[in-house]
Design an enzyme around this catalytic site. Structure first.
Site, PDB file in Angstrom:
ATOM      1  N   ASN A 158       0.855  -1.186   0.000  1.00  0.00           N
ATOM      2  CA  ASN A 158       0.000   0.000   0.000  1.00  0.00           C
ATOM      3  C   ASN A 158       0.892   1.237   0.000  1.00  0.00           C
ATOM      4  O   ASN A 158       1.329   1.708   1.046  1.00  0.00           O
ATOM      5  CB  ASN A 158      -0.932  -0.005   1.218  1.00  0.00           C
ATOM      6  N   ASP A 159       1.162   1.766  -1.180  1.00  0.00           N
ATOM      7  CA  ASP A 159       2.063   2.911  -1.317  1.00  0.00           C
ATOM      8  C   ASP A 159       1.588   4.128  -0.534  1.00  0.00           C
ATOM      9  O   ASP A 159       2.353   5.079  -0.322  1.00  0.00           O
ATOM     10  CB  ASP A 159       2.200   3.306  -2.794  1.00  0.00           C
ATOM     11  N   CYS A 160       0.321   4.119  -0.155  1.00  0.00           N
ATOM     12  CA  CYS A 160      -0.254   5.290   0.515  1.00  0.00           C
ATOM     13  C   CYS A 160      -0.241   5.163   2.036  1.00  0.00           C
ATOM     14  O   CYS A 160      -0.721   6.062   2.727  1.00  0.00           O
ATOM     15  CB  CYS A 160      -1.679   5.512   0.029  1.00  0.00           C
ATOM     16  N   GLN A 191       5.731   9.533  -1.029  1.00  0.00           N
ATOM     17  CA  GLN A 191       6.602   8.378  -1.207  1.00  0.00           C
ATOM     18  C   GLN A 191       8.098   8.689  -1.058  1.00  0.00           C
ATOM     19  O   GLN A 191       8.900   7.773  -0.927  1.00  0.00           O
ATOM     20  CB  GLN A 191       6.370   7.742  -2.583  1.00  0.00           C
TER      21      GLN A 191
END
Length: 810
Positions: free
Chosen positions: A482-484, A499
């Site tokens: 989950n990049d967020c 990021q």
């Protein structure tokens, strides 16, 4: 509401109106040359890299939608129209767009003139062919004009849209008869050019955009077309284009055809010039010579169709469920090919400018692709591993042309290393090719520190072992899958990338999701060690996996579901203790599919909580309750409005994880229910709500908290494609490749019915017949070539080329 229909016999989706809720696109190309094409002929083309070698321009965030494209205009008296409706948008008497596998065909009619445009990228050439047919369906002679139009991109798509002080002075072309050569920057640092040609004498051309459109016009009203006369302009700087004019006379019932070719050409450095200032056109002429006749085009299209016939014969099902057969046999595998080719770099949502190939993304895409072309999967694994660092971490992205890591994004996404193990394991289980583990692979593309791929996998494994937090769970770094979920970011101001801002290596924030990954892929790493004869390393790996398993069952368990993470203050994320974001989907799916908590009864509880708290009619949401406030300690996940993207949207990518988890527990009814909710063939009827293409998966569907619940976004380039194919093919239908052979162990709804399946595997064909007997899971009897065998795995015998398998459930 539907805007078309599936034509399964021809493997096409037929769009019957140009006014779809969003542009519905297709991908042309399978190797190096690619085009995106919408149902109204919008899109763009590139060679290998959508950022660095873009042939044609596209305008993002445009109004109206979907501008530019490769357009054809027809002028019939005072009426000007396009076979794809856009950009002029003259009302058509009839319209049809057929998106097929690697081709699209547009057929329209206006005032008794029928036009069809068939566009595709041939198998082994760096070009797009557009075959145009014009037919007079009227009772009197027609004098009409056909115009083509493309706008050249000045190669680097990012620079092209920003660096006007330079670019408006660099455009250059050459013109020879019906062929226009785009040679911007060829004099200096480039040895490649583009070409646009037609196989007939033309009446005029234009290569200056201003001359073609007029200074204040767009493609919807080109002055030269409406005047019925191109000006033979020669671009000098400004914006070069390529446009042809062909005056056509058609008797009643007569058809005339034209072949247009848009191509990319390279010359060796020492063969760039034909004469001073004149480009070497020999390779371009050789390319164009291949597509001069209708027979040439028919042959190339037949080769493309044959290619897909062969690929789709590798995994083919015949059941009583038309929608399952449609997705498994055609569209899901087709999308897997596209995601393998593109990763997340080039779509209508990923512009081909900001992102390259994802490390994690490419490894996951490989899971759904490896059975199709294992040799390309092998090459991709080497490319991915070559961007890894010596400590086992990796660049999060790399550019497809240079295959170098993207330093703008950098590293620190701590799930990345484990995906390399996942992809390599999938490749070896599919092929049995252990030699890849001995391949010498560099770190950060530095061959002076190259080491066998097996050592890369060890460093991937050890990166997690060596990066744990206070609860003996893996450190999350910048983010995990989950990049967020940015637990080490703490961004308080606009413009700070979630990021890349803040410390990449927090010594406290931990991920239960990565822990689940470690348990699954740590075991797969141990199996590879055993196959290599390194039993001591396998034993060490399993000891580390056991520690992680125990840590998840203690610090990672919240009472009714698995915790998502611990933040930089060691507070729980995804816990009943939280006001918002109490439960996340990722650890429930991945921990259970890894087998965590099955024997302890935790898995059953976790999946029950998913159904009670996260389920909707359009799919399983990523978290609940949605965040209604921005949480500095969580980052981007809380920045979206409730119900969108990672803030309680239905992230289709991880719905298959929960479905697979249900098959682990033998819940065939529930596994298939989850599969259906995001499956395009099942949501076609609500295309007016869903909006994105009804033949491919989207990344996200708006969740229950959103105003537009059920609306899709970010179609095509999503890990949903690969993971859904893994889910349906390996877990629900149950044909799973192991190191020893194929396992046959379906987990289906009680009313699914019997089915037959063909699977090509390691040079043999498996003809599999499954009798379900109203059973969700469990093989009562497995008969292989007339003999009953124990268990569910059919031992692979290299001397056997065909297996006839009868699986009886019960």
């Amino acid at each position: 509401m539907k805007y078309g229909f599936f034509d399964d016999k021809n493997r096409e989706y037929v769009i019957t109106t140009p006014k779809t809720p969003l542009p519905w696109i297709n991908y042309l190309g399978n190797k190096d040359f690619f085009s995106l094409i919408s149902n109204t002929c919008g899109g763009y083309s590139f060679y290998k890299d959508a950022k660095l070698l873009r042939l044609t321009r596209y305008r993002y965030n445009n109004v109206p939608y979907d501008n530019n494209g490769k357009y054809f205009y027809i002028k019939d008296g005072e009426t000007v129209w396009n076979p794809g409706w856009q950009p002029v948008k003259t009302e058509l008497d009839s319209y049809e767009c057929r998106h097929g596998l690697g081709y699209s065909k547009f057929t329209s009619e206006k005032n008794s003139v029928k036009a069809s445009v068939l566009s595709f990228v041939p198998m082994n050439d760096t070009c797009e062919v557009s075959h145009v047919e014009l037919t007079n369906n009227g009772s009197s002679e027609k004098k009409i004009q056909l115009f083509s139009y493309v706008e050249w991109c000045l190669w680097n798509a990012d620079d092209d849209m920003k660096n006007f002080q330079r670019n408006l002075s660099t455009g250059e072309v050459e013109i020879v008869d019906s062929t226009i050569f785009h040679k911007t920057e060829y004099r200096e640092r480039r040895n490649h050019y583009a070409v646009y040609s037609v196989n007939t004498k033309v009446d005029a051309i234009d290569t200056s955009r201003d001359a073609f459109l007029g200074l204040y016009n767009g493609p919807d009203h080109p002055d030269a077309v409406f005047a019925g006369k191109l000006t033979n302009s020669v671009a000098s700087g400004w914006s070069p284009i390529a446009a042809h004019q062909i005056d056509v006379t058609l008797s009643p019932g007569e058809t005339k055809t034209f072949n247009f070719v848009l191509g990319y050409v390279e010359n060796p450095e020492d063969q760039k010039w034909e004469s001073h200032g004149i480009i070497n056109k020999k390779p371009a002429n050789e390319l164009l010579a291949k597509y001069q006749s209708d027979a040439d085009v028919e042959k190339a299209l037949a080769e493309l169709n044959s290619y897909w016939d062969n690929l789709l014969s590798i995994y083919h099902i015949k059941s009583g469920n038309e929608k399952v057969d449609r997705m498994v046999n055609i569209w899901n595998q087709y999308q897997c090919m596209v995601t393998f080719n593109m990763s997340r770099s080039a779509s209508y949502y990923e512009s081909g400018i900001g992102r390259g190939m994802g490390f994690r993304d490419s490894c996951q895409d490989l899971l759904g692709f490896v059975h199709l072309i294992p040799d390309r999967a092998r090459e991709r694994i080497i490319d991915i591993a070559s961007t890894q660092f010596q400590d086992g971490s990796a660049y999060h992205q790399y550019q497809p042309l240079t295959k170098k890591g993207n330093s703008d994004i950098g590293s620190g996404f701590n799930d990345d290393p484990l995906w390399l193990i996942a992809g390599t394991s999938a490749y070896i289980r599919e092929t049995g090719d252990m030699s890849i583990l001995d391949e010498s692979v560099p770190f950060d593309n530095d061959m002076s520190v190259a080491t066998p791929l097996m050592n890369h996998l060890k460093r991937s494994f050890d990166y997690i072992v060596n990066h744990k937090g206070p609860h003996d769970l893996p450190l999350i770094g910048r983010a995990d899958w989950n990049d967020c979920l940015n637990l080490n970011c703490f961004s308080a101001h606009p413009g700070e990338s979630f990021q890349t801002f803040g410390p990449s290596e927090g010594p406290v924030a931990e991920s239960v999701f990565i822990a689940g990954m470690f348990v699954k892929y740590g075991e797969e790493y141990a199996q590879l060690c055993e196959l290599k004869g390194d039993n001591a390393e396998a034993e060490r790996a399993r000891a580390e996996v056991k520690k992680m398993y125990d840590a998840v069952c203690t610090a990672g368990w919240d009472g009714e579901w698995f915790v998502r993470a611990y933040d930089a203050h060691s507070n729980k994320v995804g816990s009943h203790e939280c006001k918002e974001g109490q439960i996340y989907i990722e650890p429930q799916g991945f921990c259970v599919l890894a087998g965590i908590g099955v024997k302890e009864g935790l898995a059953e509880k976790a999946l029950k909580s998913v159904k009670e708290r996260l389920d909707t009619k359009y799919g399983v949401m990523i978290l609940q309750p949605a965040y209604t406030e921005y949480h500095l300690e969580l980052g981007e996940v809380s920045s979206y409005p409730p119900g969108y993207k990672e803030n309680a949207g239905i992230f289709c990518h991880n719905n298959p994880w929960v479905s697979i988890a249900e098959t682990v527990l033998g819940h065939g009814n529930r596994a298939f229910e989850i599969y259906q909710k995001t499956c395009p063939a099942y949501v076609e009827e609500i295309s007016d709500i869903h909006c994105t293409e009804p033949y491919v998966y989207s990344q996200m569907v708006a969740g229950r908290d959103a105003k537009f619940h059920g609306q899709g976004k970010n179609s095509w380039l999503t890990g949903t494609a690969a993971w859904t194919f893994v889910n349906i093919s390996q877990y629900i239908l149950g044909i799973y490749p192991t190191h020893k052979g194929l396992s046959v162990n379906p987990c289906v709804p009680a009313d699914f019915g019997d089915f037959e399946l063909t699977r090509k595997y390691r040079g043999a064909t498996y003809n599999i017949s499954v009798k379900t007997n109203g059973t969700e899971k469990g093989i009562k009897k497995l008969i292989v070539n007339g003999k009953e065998i124990e268990g569910t795995v059919i031992p692979h015998d290299p001397s056997v080329s065909e297996y006839n398998v009868e699986a009886i459930m019960g």
